[in-house]
Design a protein around this motif. Structure first.
Motif, PDB file in Angstrom:
ATOM      1  N   ILE A  68       0.778  -1.170  -0.084  1.00 33.08           N
ATOM      2  CA  ILE A  68       0.073  -0.122   0.098  1.00 33.08           C
ATOM      3  C   ILE A  68       0.808   1.348   0.022  1.00 33.08           C
ATOM      4  O   ILE A  68       0.688   2.214  -0.837  1.00 33.08           O
ATOM      5  N   ALA A  69       2.031   1.263   0.775  1.00 33.52           N
ATOM      6  CA  ALA A  69       2.733   2.571   0.799  1.00 33.52           C
ATOM      7  C   ALA A  69       3.656   2.677  -0.503  1.00 33.52           C
ATOM      8  O   ALA A  69       3.604   3.886  -0.814  1.00 33.52           O
ATOM      9  N   MET A  70       3.783   1.553  -1.136  1.00 32.28           N
ATOM     10  CA  MET A  70       4.428   1.727  -2.434  1.00 32.28           C
ATOM     11  C   MET A  70       3.542   2.292  -3.633  1.00 32.28           C
ATOM     12  O   MET A  70       4.007   2.812  -4.567  1.00 32.28           O
ATOM     13  N   CYS A  71       2.506   1.974  -3.481  1.00 37.55           N
ATOM     14  CA  CYS A  71       1.498   2.369  -4.523  1.00 37.55           C
ATOM     15  C   CYS A  71       1.073   3.748  -4.302  1.00 37.55           C
ATOM     16  O   CYS A  71       0.281   4.470  -5.276  1.00 37.55           O
ATOM     17  N   GLY A  72       1.430   4.359  -3.175  1.00 33.59           N
ATOM     18  CA  GLY A  72       0.950   5.874  -2.844  1.00 33.59           C
ATOM     19  C   GLY A  72      -0.459   6.201  -3.131  1.00 33.59           C
ATOM     20  O   GLY A  72      -1.141   5.694  -2.249  1.00 33.59           O
ATOM     21  N   GLU A  73      -0.927   7.191  -4.005  1.00 39.40           N
ATOM     22  CA  GLU A  73      -2.265   7.508  -3.912  1.00 39.40           C
ATOM     23  C   GLU A  73      -3.139   6.515  -4.490  1.00 39.40           C
ATOM     24  O   GLU A  73      -4.331   6.498  -3.939  1.00 39.40           O
ATOM     25  N   ASP A  74      -2.757   5.605  -5.176  1.00 43.44           N
ATOM     26  CA  ASP A  74      -3.631   4.452  -5.797  1.00 43.44           C
ATOM     27  C   ASP A  74      -3.937   3.660  -4.557  1.00 43.44           C
ATOM     28  O   ASP A  74      -4.980   2.953  -4.670  1.00 43.44           O
ATOM     29  N   GLY A  75      -3.094   3.398  -3.410  1.00 42.12           N
ATOM     30  CA  GLY A  75      -3.253   2.616  -2.512  1.00 42.12           C
ATOM     31  C   GLY A  75      -4.037   3.276  -1.302  1.00 42.12           C
ATOM     32  O   GLY A  75      -4.455   2.595  -0.238  1.00 42.12           O
ATOM     33  N   LYS A  76      -4.347   4.666  -1.384  1.00 40.28           N
ATOM     34  CA  LYS A  76      -5.217   5.028  -0.308  1.00 40.28           C
ATOM     35  C   LYS A  76      -6.538   4.691   0.026  1.00 40.28           C
ATOM     36  O   LYS A  76      -7.041   4.517   1.043  1.00 40.28           O
ATOM     37  N   LEU A  78      -7.548   1.398  -0.343  1.00 40.31           N
ATOM     38  CA  LEU A  78      -7.629   0.390   0.614  1.00 40.31           C
ATOM     39  C   LEU A  78      -7.061   0.602   2.064  1.00 40.31           C
ATOM     40  O   LEU A  78      -7.596   0.136   3.022  1.00 40.31           O
ATOM     41  N   LEU A  79      -6.069   1.690   2.316  1.00 41.96           N
ATOM     42  CA  LEU A  79      -5.570   2.015   3.378  1.00 41.96           C
ATOM     43  C   LEU A  79      -6.762   2.587   4.475  1.00 41.96           C
ATOM     44  O   LEU A  79      -7.025   2.406   5.388  1.00 41.96           O
ATOM     45  N   HIS A  80      -7.731   3.392   3.692  1.00 42.70           N
ATOM     46  CA  HIS A  80      -8.848   3.920   4.404  1.00 42.70           C
ATOM     47  C   HIS A  80     -10.120   2.845   4.905  1.00 42.70           C
ATOM     48  O   HIS A  80     -10.498   2.987   6.075  1.00 42.70           O
ATOM     49  N   PHE A  81     -10.035   1.716   3.848  1.00 38.49           N
ATOM     50  CA  PHE A  81     -10.887   0.751   4.265  1.00 38.49           C
ATOM     51  C   PHE A  81     -10.474  -0.008   5.404  1.00 38.49           C
ATOM     52  O   PHE A  81     -11.112  -0.540   6.329  1.00 38.49           O
ATOM     53  N   PHE A  82      -9.117  -0.322   5.519  1.00 39.67           N
ATOM     54  CA  PHE A  82      -8.424  -1.017   6.851  1.00 39.67           C
ATOM     55  C   PHE A  82      -8.446  -0.262   7.885  1.00 39.67           C
ATOM     56  O   PHE A  82      -8.762  -0.643   8.952  1.00 39.67           O
ATOM     57  N   GLU A  83      -8.253   1.109   7.980  1.00 33.01           N
ATOM     58  CA  GLU A  83      -8.465   2.166   9.014  1.00 33.01           C
ATOM     59  C   GLU A  83      -9.957   2.064   9.640  1.00 33.01           C
ATOM     60  O   GLU A  83     -10.159   2.072  10.759  1.00 33.01           O
ATOM     61  N   SER A  84     -10.680   1.953   8.596  1.00 33.98           N
ATOM     62  CA  SER A  84     -12.331   1.867   8.977  1.00 33.98           C
ATOM     63  C   SER A  84     -12.611   0.537   9.608  1.00 33.98           C
ATOM     64  O   SER A  84     -13.240   0.373  10.757  1.00 33.98           O
ATOM     65  N   VAL A  85     -11.997  -0.539   9.148  1.00 38.25           N
ATOM     66  CA  VAL A  85     -12.254  -1.973   9.853  1.00 38.25           C
ATOM     67  C   VAL A  85     -11.760  -1.863  11.056  1.00 38.25           C
ATOM     68  O   VAL A  85     -12.155  -2.475  12.088  1.00 38.25           O
ATOM     69  N   SER A  86     -10.544  -1.140  11.299  1.00 37.38           N
ATOM     70  CA  SER A  86      -9.874  -1.103  12.525  1.00 37.38           C
ATOM     71  C   SER A  86     -10.473  -0.428  13.559  1.00 37.38           C
ATOM     72  O   SER A  86     -10.857  -0.961  14.701  1.00 37.38           O
ATOM     73  N   ILE A  87     -11.310   0.697  13.266  1.00 41.12           N
ATOM     74  CA  ILE A  87     -12.029   1.430  14.160  1.00 41.12           C
ATOM     75  C   ILE A  87     -13.399   0.756  14.835  1.00 41.12           C
ATOM     76  O   ILE A  87     -13.744   0.539  15.727  1.00 41.12           O
ATOM     77  N   VAL A  88     -14.037   0.084  13.685  1.00 47.23           N
ATOM     78  CA  VAL A  88     -15.407  -0.474  13.876  1.00 47.23           C
ATOM     79  C   VAL A  88     -14.782  -1.834  14.932  1.00 47.23           C
ATOM     80  O   VAL A  88     -15.447  -2.032  15.937  1.00 47.23           O
ATOM     81  N   MET A  89     -13.679  -2.660  14.674  1.00 47.47           N
ATOM     82  CA  MET A  89     -13.470  -3.846  15.218  1.00 47.47           C
ATOM     83  C   MET A  89     -13.003  -3.222  17.001  1.00 47.47           C
ATOM     84  O   MET A  89     -13.369  -4.079  17.755  1.00 47.47           O
ATOM     85  N   MET A  90     -12.469  -2.054  16.978  1.00 41.26           N
ATOM     86  CA  MET A  90     -12.187  -1.482  18.267  1.00 41.26           C
ATOM     87  C   MET A  90     -13.621  -1.273  19.082  1.00 41.26           C
ATOM     88  O   MET A  90     -13.586  -1.538  20.227  1.00 41.26           O
TER      89      MET A  90
END
Length: 241
Positions: A68-76, A78-90
């Motif tokens: 994701i880090a290497m993809c730059g803007e194109d990976g954002k 997917l990054l936001h998706f995982f961040e949202s999943v993390s918040i919901v799981m917390m």
């Protein structure tokens, strides 16, 4: 690296010995003799057991994070998706933590109904409980703070005070995985640890550096042995520990 990420959340890979039977036989592929009395000659097979492949999930997460880090803007996205999943799981984990005492109460009540000598059983469990807590307090309040002080050249009291919520959660749930979101939040918000470091080190530490589990299991093995009339000698105690 797990072959199936969904399976990694439910099962672990393991190998099992195949019992050859009562008589000696021969491996048709290698010509080796299989002796029932010598387990080193037995065949083995692959199998799956119930349980989370945490190490596989950690490796998958590291590889995915790097990608994701290497993809730059194109990976954002997917990054936001995982961040949202993390918040919901917390949030879900918080609900479970709040409901856990009720479930534990019913589990303990069911065990109490099956006991004949409740006072005697509680006395044995009390000594076991005291031994585990004593070991945890020595490790957590003496050994680890000493290492922290030697490594950082500072007193550990403020750091420990800021970790009060994760410590209480760990004590109540007895689960590194359940405590992980709370620990990450406390390190980032209260102790000022870089999120990149906290989110990389803590999942690995929760999987590999399980000091409390090692201490608990050693004491549990000795407790079960003594409950069954087996008194291990000093060599066996050292081997178990």
């Amino acid at each position: 690296f797990p072959p199936n990420i969904i399976q990694a959340g439910l099962q672990q890979y393991k190998t099992e010995l195949v019992y050859p039977g009562e008589d000696k036989s021969m491996d048709m592929d290698t010509g080796a003799t299989i002796d029932p009395a010598d387990k080193s000659t037995w065949m083995f097979k692959s199998a799956w057991s119930n349980g989370t492949n945490i190490l596989g999930l950690v490796i998958f997460s590291i590889v995915t994070g790097v990608a994701i880090a290497m993809c730059g803007e194109d990976g954002k996205p997917l990054l936001h998706f995982f961040e949202s999943v993390s918040i919901v799981m917390m949030k879900v984990t918080t609900w479970i933590i709040h409901l856990a005492p009720i479930g534990v109460c019913f589990l303990v009540a069911g065990q109490l109904l099956e006991m004949k000598d409740i006072a005697g059983e509680f006395l044995k469990l009390g000594w076991y409980f005291f031994t585990v807590l004593l070991g945890l307090f020595i490790h957590g309040l003496i050994v680890l703070p000493t290492i922290y002080g030697l490594a950082t050249r500072s007193l550990p009291f403020r750091f420990i005070a800021n970790m009060g919520n994760p410590l209480a959660t760990a004590f109540g749930t007895a689960s590194s995985s359940a405590t992980l979101p709370v620990t990450i939040n406390a390190l980032e918000e209260k102790n000022g640890v870089d999120p990149k470091i906290a989110r990389f080190v803590l999942p690995i530490g929760a999987t590999i550096n399980m000091d409390g589990t090692a201490l608990y299991e050693a004491v549990a093995a000795l407790f079960i042995a003594q409950m069954n009339g087996i008194n291990p000698n000093i060599g066996q105690v050292i081997a178990i520990s």
